[in-house]
Scaffold this motif. Structure first.
Motif, PDB file in Angstrom:
ATOM      1  N   LYS A  67       0.922  -1.292  -0.081  1.00 10.79           N
ATOM      2  CA  LYS A  67       0.102   0.039   0.158  1.00 10.79           C
ATOM      3  C   LYS A  67       0.894   1.260   0.108  1.00 10.79           C
ATOM      4  CE  LYS A  67      -4.484  -0.951   0.948  1.00 10.79           C
ATOM      5  NZ  LYS A  67      -5.339  -1.222  -0.035  1.00 10.79           N
ATOM      6  N   ASN A  68       0.709   2.044  -1.142  1.00 14.60           N
ATOM      7  CA  ASN A  68       1.476   3.379  -0.931  1.00 14.60           C
ATOM      8  C   ASN A  68       0.962   4.351  -0.231  1.00 14.60           C
ATOM      9  OD1 ASN A  68       3.013   5.603  -1.737  1.00 14.60           O
ATOM     10  ND2 ASN A  68       2.696   5.370  -3.891  1.00 14.60           N
ATOM     11  N   THR A  70       1.786   7.233   0.399  1.00 20.00           N
ATOM     12  CA  THR A  70       1.815   8.817  -0.372  1.00 20.00           C
ATOM     13  C   THR A  70       0.862   8.892  -1.433  1.00 20.00           C
ATOM     14  OG1 THR A  70       3.804   8.362  -1.541  1.00 20.00           O
ATOM     15  CG2 THR A  70       4.127   9.109   0.460  1.00 20.00           C
ATOM     16  N   ARG A  71      -0.055   8.048  -1.695  1.00 16.62           N
ATOM     17  CA  ARG A  71      -0.827   7.933  -2.869  1.00 16.62           C
ATOM     18  C   ARG A  71      -1.771   9.006  -2.665  1.00 16.62           C
ATOM     19  NH1 ARG A  71      -3.195   4.788  -6.939  1.00 16.62           N
ATOM     20  NH2 ARG A  71      -5.403   5.055  -7.061  1.00 16.62           N
ATOM     21  N   VAL A  72      -2.040   9.811  -3.736  1.00 16.27           N
ATOM     22  CA  VAL A  72      -3.206  10.859  -3.632  1.00 16.27           C
ATOM     23  C   VAL A  72      -4.422  10.328  -4.531  1.00 16.27           C
ATOM     24  CG1 VAL A  72      -3.774  13.165  -3.904  1.00 16.27           C
ATOM     25  CG2 VAL A  72      -1.588  12.582  -3.366  1.00 16.27           C
ATOM     26  N   GLU A  73      -5.468  10.169  -3.950  1.00 20.37           N
ATOM     27  CA  GLU A  73      -6.752   9.859  -4.381  1.00 20.37           C
ATOM     28  C   GLU A  73      -7.558  10.888  -5.096  1.00 20.37           C
ATOM     29  OE1 GLU A  73      -8.301   6.966  -5.292  1.00 20.37           O
ATOM     30  OE2 GLU A  73      -7.018   5.350  -4.222  1.00 20.37           O
TER      31      GLU A  73
END
Length: 148
Positions: A67-68, A70-73
């Motif tokens: 699971k990243n 820093t991912r931006v949804e």
């Protein structure tokens, strides 16, 4: 009918089990815990997921990927949706508050405009991100893209 004559409905109130109150109660002796073993003892508690020494499910099932953190949804809004809104409202500037007012996004969402469909009006669009095709289509129609 009087207040002193009120009673609960028949069968709706039950007495609690009085456990461990002697052999005559029918629930003395082992106090409904069965014979011996850890489960019959006071202070017994089992770890969550323990399967009696068998390899637990969460360790049997293979793990993969990650699971990243820093991912931006982004909440995607396509050009065909923007075009339909532009025709129905005659707006020339569409920002986050406009999208929120029309139920396309919620307060904490980030907006990304995607390139499905076509746009014919010159509209200034404020969003957090734009796809390449969406940005070029908006510029081609005489509009403007503003990154938040």
């Amino acid at each position: 009918m009087y207040l002193h004559s009120l009673k609960p409905a028949e069968g709706s109130v039950k007495n609690r089990k009085r456990i461990g109150r002697g052999a005559g109660s029918g629930r003395g002796g082992t106090s409904t815990r069965g014979h011996k073993g850890a489960k019959s003892r006071s202070g017994y508690s089992q770890k969550a997921g323990f399967e009696g020494g068998q390899m637990p499910l969460q360790r049997r099932v293979p793990k993969f990927g990650f699971k990243n953190i820093t991912r931006v949804e982004f909440k995607a809004i396509n050009l065909d949706v923007i075009q339909a809104l532009a025709e129905s409202t005659n707006e020339t500037v569409m920002n986050f508050d406009f999208f929120k007012a029309h139920g396309l996004v919620q307060k904490k969402d980030k907006v990304k405009v995607l390139g499905r469909g076509e746009i014919s009006k010159a509209i200034e669009i404020h969003a957090h991100a734009f796809s390449g095709t969406a940005a070029s289509s908006i510029e081609k129609a005489g509009g403007k893209t503003v990154a938040l």
